[in-house]
Design an enzyme around this catalytic site. Structure first.
Site, PDB file in Angstrom:
ATOM      1  N   ARG A  47      19.914 -19.634 -16.482  1.00 21.66           N
ATOM      2  CA  ARG A  47      19.975 -18.982 -15.177  1.00 21.66           C
ATOM      3  C   ARG A  47      21.428 -18.828 -14.749  1.00 21.66           C
ATOM      4  O   ARG A  47      22.333 -19.370 -15.362  1.00 21.66           O
ATOM      5  CB  ARG A  47      19.183 -19.787 -14.142  1.00 21.66           C
ATOM      6  CG  ARG A  47      19.554 -21.269 -14.202  1.00 21.66           C
ATOM      7  CD  ARG A  47      19.542 -21.975 -12.930  1.00 21.66           C
ATOM      8  NE  ARG A  47      20.468 -21.401 -11.989  1.00 21.66           N
ATOM      9  CZ  ARG A  47      21.782 -21.615 -12.003  1.00 21.66           C
ATOM     10  NH1 ARG A  47      22.365 -22.356 -12.949  1.00 21.66           N
ATOM     11  NH2 ARG A  47      22.555 -21.080 -11.097  1.00 21.66           N
ATOM     12  N   GLN A 199      18.951 -26.012  -7.291  1.00 18.86           N
ATOM     13  CA  GLN A 199      20.065 -25.838  -8.239  1.00 18.86           C
ATOM     14  C   GLN A 199      21.291 -26.649  -7.819  1.00 18.86           C
ATOM     15  O   GLN A 199      22.059 -27.106  -8.659  1.00 18.86           O
ATOM     16  CB  GLN A 199      20.459 -24.349  -8.346  1.00 18.86           C
ATOM     17  CG  GLN A 199      19.458 -23.469  -9.057  1.00 18.86           C
ATOM     18  CD  GLN A 199      18.457 -22.845  -8.112  1.00 18.86           C
ATOM     19  OE1 GLN A 199      18.152 -23.394  -7.054  1.00 18.86           O
ATOM     20  NE2 GLN A 199      17.913 -21.700  -8.484  1.00 18.86           N
ATOM     21  N   ASP A 240      25.038 -12.430  -7.452  1.00 14.58           N
ATOM     22  CA  ASP A 240      24.147 -11.830  -8.460  1.00 14.58           C
ATOM     23  C   ASP A 240      24.295 -10.316  -8.561  1.00 14.58           C
ATOM     24  O   ASP A 240      24.003  -9.726  -9.603  1.00 14.58           O
ATOM     25  CB  ASP A 240      22.690 -12.176  -8.146  1.00 14.58           C
ATOM     26  CG  ASP A 240      22.377 -13.577  -8.626  1.00 14.58           C
ATOM     27  OD1 ASP A 240      22.731 -14.522  -7.915  1.00 14.58           O
ATOM     28  OD2 ASP A 240      21.847 -13.709  -9.741  1.00 14.58           O
TER      29      ASP A 240
HETATM   30  O1  MRU Z   1      18.054 -18.158  -9.371  1.00 14.69           O
HETATM   31  P1  MRU Z   1      19.344 -18.533 -10.017  1.00 14.69           P
HETATM   32  O2  MRU Z   1      19.511 -19.996 -10.182  1.00 14.69           O
HETATM   33  O3  MRU Z   1      19.593 -17.759 -11.283  1.00 14.69           O
HETATM   34  O4  MRU Z   1      20.440 -18.057  -8.960  1.00 14.69           O
HETATM   35  C1  MRU Z   1      21.789 -18.172  -9.312  1.00 14.69           C
HETATM   36  C2  MRU Z   1      22.723 -17.776  -8.241  1.00 14.69           C
HETATM   37  O5  MRU Z   1      22.338 -17.358  -7.167  1.00 14.69           O
HETATM   38  C3  MRU Z   1      24.179 -17.829  -8.582  1.00 14.69           C
HETATM   39  O6  MRU Z   1      24.951 -18.124  -7.463  1.00 14.69           O
HETATM   40  C4  MRU Z   1      24.594 -16.469  -9.149  1.00 14.69           C
HETATM   41  O7  MRU Z   1      23.766 -16.097 -10.198  1.00 14.69           O
HETATM   42  C5  MRU Z   1      25.999 -16.465  -9.604  1.00 14.69           C
HETATM   43  S1  MRU Z   1      26.207 -17.460 -11.030  1.00 14.69           S
HETATM   44  C6  MRU Z   1      27.804 -17.455 -11.484  1.00 14.69           C
END
Ligand code: MRU
Length: 351
Positions: A47, A199, A240
């Site tokens: 992720r 996370q 993202d």
């Molecule tokens: O749902 P996830 O854990 O994939 O979400 C990740 C995030 O929101 C991060 O902040 C984003 O992907 C940037 S990672 C360098």
């Protein structure tokens, strides 16, 4: 910095650190089946926007390599099917589609020049390895730029995980923390737990503490208090997908922190590799927000459900921070400030 390889290639397979098992277990898994790679992305075994992109690139190579397809036509068919399938695994992070587009362009170019299956596979492997290596360079460079915004001793609040685990190495918004650590900076990082998938608690606090960085875990609803107490000098987050006008999607809860940072007059820095800039998306309203299963909210982490059976849930995985709340966007090519419409276009450039 603790040695972790969240996503790599080994024995012509995709190898990832299974993040659903952290912090309890550090287990690497190898994959070369499209269904397994799709599941690993969907269930957040791998992720973080950049890591998902790298996983898709290596993954599509691994699937083709193990497919047994022996000629150009069969390989091209398998490539197109796999790319379309993996693209559907998660909608919000632009890096997934970006990496698959890069692999597609390389595949089409190679097909125009050769009919040899081994040569096609070698070209795809080369591109996937390059996407990973470029991500490591971009993250290191974002760290160097980001460090110019920070000072030793600062209290820094971060959300979700945009660290080593979310990329091929270093992380995006945690990269300056690691580079600062190398130079003897004594940052105090506050990681919020990041409900519902935790996370911040499971991943950020794990990788920072393993790396010897001073980190304090707080619940999401404590951010205002630590800010009001003067403990926070900067907020750093990942991204993202950032739209052409600077509106930026990141983990649910990011917008709330940006509003709080604005209230308390604390700089809010978003770390965005240029692969995450999506100039085709005009504003945040055009970003598709992933909605996930409600069980993540009331059941997943509990021995017993923590809400009445059948309760209605709403579980958006990301939110969009309006561009006016972002103090600066840190990319691997430099720092962009308002007006983002112009700055993002220039930094993304015709590269
Ligand atoms: O749902 P996830 O854990 O994939 O979400 C990740 C995030 O929101 C991060 O902040 C984003 O992907 C940037 S990672 C360098």
């Amino acid at each position: 910095m603790y040695k972790i390889e969240p996503v790599n290639i080994r024995n012509d397979k995709l190898v990832i650190l299974d993040q659903t098992l952290l912090p309890g277990e550090e287990k690497y898994i190898e994959m070369d089946r499209a269904e397994d790679i799709y599941e690993a992305i969907k269930s957040l075994r791998v992720r973080g926007a950049p890591a998902i992109g790298v996983a898709a690139a290596i993954g599509i190579y691994a699937v083709l390599k193990s497919s047994g397809a022996e000629d150009k036509t069969a390989l091209a068919k398998k490539f197109n099917e796999t790319a379309a399938f993996l693209r559907r695994s998660r909608p919000t992070a632009v890096n997934l589609g970006w990496a698959l587009d890069k692999m597609t362009a390389r595949m089409e170019d190679a097909c125009a020049h050769t009919g040899d299956a081994d040569e096609l596979l070698a070209t795809l492997k080369e591109e996937a390895v390059k996407i990973r290596e470029d991500d490591i360079k971009a993250c290191r460079s974002m760290g160097e730029h980001g460090l110019t915004l920070l000072k030793p001793g600062m209290g820094i609040l971060t959300h979700c995980n945009a660290g080593i685990l979310a990329t091929a190495q270093y992380g995006t918004c945690l990269s300056p923390i690691y580079l600062g650590q190398e130079q003897g900076y004594d940052f105090h990082v506050y990681a919020d737990e990041t409900r519902p998938l935790l996370q911040g608690a499971r991943l950020t606090s794990w990788e920072l503490s393993r790396s010897g960085v001073d980190v304090t875990l707080i619940c999401d609803n404590m951010a205002a208090t630590v800010m009001a107490q003067g403990k926070i000098d900067a907020v750093v987050v990942g991204c993202d997908r950032i739209a052409a006008n600077g509106d930026a999607a990141n983990k649910i809860g990011t917008m709330g922190l940006a509003i709080l940072a604005d209230h308390f007059n604390i700089p809010f820095y978003m770390f965005v590799p240029t692969s995450t800039i999506d100039l085709d998306t005009k504003t945040g309203d055009d970003i598709v927000i992933e909605e996930r299963d409600g069980e993540e909210i009331y059941k997943m982490w509990y021995e017993k459900p923590m809400a009445p059976e059948g309760i209605k849930t709403f579980n958006p995985s990301f939110d969009v921070t309006p561009h006016r709340l972002i103090t600066a966007v840190v990319t691997e090519r430099g720092i962009v400030k308002q007006p983002y419409m112009q700055g993002l276009r220039i930094i993304k450039g015709p590269f």
